[in-house]
Design a protein around this motif. Structure first.
Motif, mmCIF file in Angstrom:
data_model
loop_
_atom_site.group_PDB
_atom_site.id
_atom_site.type_symbol
_atom_site.label_atom_id
_atom_site.label_comp_id
_atom_site.label_asym_id
_atom_site.label_seq_id
_atom_site.Cartn_x
_atom_site.Cartn_y
_atom_site.Cartn_z
ATOM 1 N N ARG A 1 0.826 -1.211 0.000
ATOM 2 C CA ARG A 1 0.000 0.000 0.000
ATOM 3 C C ARG A 1 0.860 1.260 0.000
ATOM 4 O O ARG A 1 0.621 2.183 -0.775
ATOM 5 C CB ARG A 1 -0.959 -0.003 1.198
ATOM 6 C CG ARG A 1 -2.087 -1.010 1.046
ATOM 7 C CD ARG A 1 -2.957 -1.018 2.280
ATOM 8 N NE ARG A 1 -3.544 0.296 2.547
ATOM 9 C CZ ARG A 1 -4.644 0.765 1.970
ATOM 10 N NH1 ARG A 1 -5.287 0.051 1.067
ATOM 11 N NH2 ARG A 1 -5.112 1.966 2.302
ATOM 12 N N CYS B 1 -0.707 4.639 -1.003
ATOM 13 C CA CYS B 1 -1.855 4.569 -0.087
ATOM 14 C C CYS B 1 -1.349 4.574 1.351
ATOM 15 O O CYS B 1 -0.234 4.109 1.620
ATOM 16 C CB CYS B 1 -2.638 3.282 -0.299
ATOM 17 S SG CYS B 1 -3.430 3.114 -1.895
ATOM 18 N N LEU C 1 -5.031 -2.416 -2.650
ATOM 19 C CA LEU C 1 -4.581 -1.046 -2.934
ATOM 20 C C LEU C 1 -5.717 -0.030 -2.981
ATOM 21 O O LEU C 1 -5.525 1.083 -3.488
ATOM 22 C CB LEU C 1 -3.792 -1.016 -4.253
ATOM 23 C CG LEU C 1 -2.534 -1.881 -4.282
ATOM 24 C CD1 LEU C 1 -1.808 -1.729 -5.608
ATOM 25 C CD2 LEU C 1 -1.618 -1.579 -3.106
ATOM 26 N N ASN C 2 -6.864 -0.368 -2.434
ATOM 27 C CA ASN C 2 -7.966 0.593 -2.346
ATOM 28 C C ASN C 2 -7.606 1.603 -1.253
ATOM 29 O O ASN C 2 -7.680 1.302 -0.064
ATOM 30 C CB ASN C 2 -9.277 -0.128 -2.024
ATOM 31 C CG ASN C 2 -10.445 0.810 -1.927
ATOM 32 O OD1 ASN C 2 -10.299 2.022 -1.818
ATOM 33 N ND2 ASN C 2 -11.650 0.246 -1.957
ATOM 34 N N CYS C 3 -7.222 2.787 -1.673
ATOM 35 C CA CYS C 3 -6.767 3.803 -0.719
ATOM 36 C C CYS C 3 -7.891 4.320 0.179
ATOM 37 O O CYS C 3 -7.619 5.014 1.161
ATOM 38 C CB CYS C 3 -6.114 4.973 -1.462
ATOM 39 S SG CYS C 3 -4.552 4.546 -2.258
ATOM 40 N N ASP C 4 -9.145 3.993 -0.136
ATOM 41 C CA ASP C 4 -10.266 4.437 0.687
ATOM 42 C C ASP C 4 -10.506 3.543 1.899
ATOM 43 O O ASP C 4 -11.162 3.969 2.843
ATOM 44 C CB ASP C 4 -11.540 4.523 -0.154
ATOM 45 C CG ASP C 4 -11.466 5.614 -1.195
ATOM 46 O OD1 ASP C 4 -10.776 6.635 -0.957
ATOM 47 O OD2 ASP C 4 -12.091 5.462 -2.263
#
Length: 170
Positions: free
Chosen positions: A59, A64, A142-145
């Motif tokens: 990440r 992220c 890798l979903n930065c949210d």
């Protein structure tokens, strides 16, 4: 005998679309070194901690923020890995048809984002490499949210490891 390795994933719709409310995350806190004697961590705990480290390294490398380890999501992850290892039933459905959403809610976490599962990999580095090579699994990692996650690993009696990550919005 050829080794079998499998990956699976599920991503949840944002909770607002499902009409759900989010519960606060329960962050894992460090335990002081002093105090009562502690037992050595199990192999599954060590592998799970390695997945946490490797996930956050991926990440950060992608720009992220690192995820917070949430004890409730960890419980949900461990339960799914345990179910798969105990039954050999690989996938996102668990005991009595449970889903990662229902398992996480039952454990007390209501802001669930996604789940990655895998089996047949003998190390944390192997399973992480496979998840990162799979576009949907990579997208979950890798979903930065997402803000938090839990990782669970269990070994079946035949020696096969079952791996789970559950990601949360809070």
């Amino acid at each position: 005998m050829e080794s079998v390795r499998r990956l699976a994933l599920v991503a949840a719709a944002p909770l607002a679309l499902l009409g759900l409310t989010a519960a606060p995350a329960h962050a894992v806190t460090a335990v002081p070194a002093s105090g009562p004697a502690r037992t050595a961590p199990t192999t599954s705990q060590v592998l799970g901690a390695e997945v946490v480290t490797l996930t956050n390294e991926e990440r950060v490398r992608a720009g992220c923020p690192a995820l917070t380890v949430d004890e409730v999501l960890t419980v949900a992850s461990v339960r799914q890995s345990h179910y798969m290892a105990a039954t050999g039933d690989f996938g996102h459905f668990g005991w009595r048809g449970s889903t990662f959403l229902s398992r996480s809610r039952a454990a007390g976490y209501h802001a669930v984002a996604a789940e990655n599962v895998a089996y047949g990999f003998s190390s944390s580095a192997e399973v992480m490499a496979a998840w990162m090579a799979s576009p949907p699994h990579r997208r979950n990692i890798l979903n930065c949210d997402v803000k938090s996650f839990g990782a669970g690993v269990r070994q079946a009696v035949n020696g096969t490891y079952y791996w789970t990550q559950v990601f949360g919005w809070r």
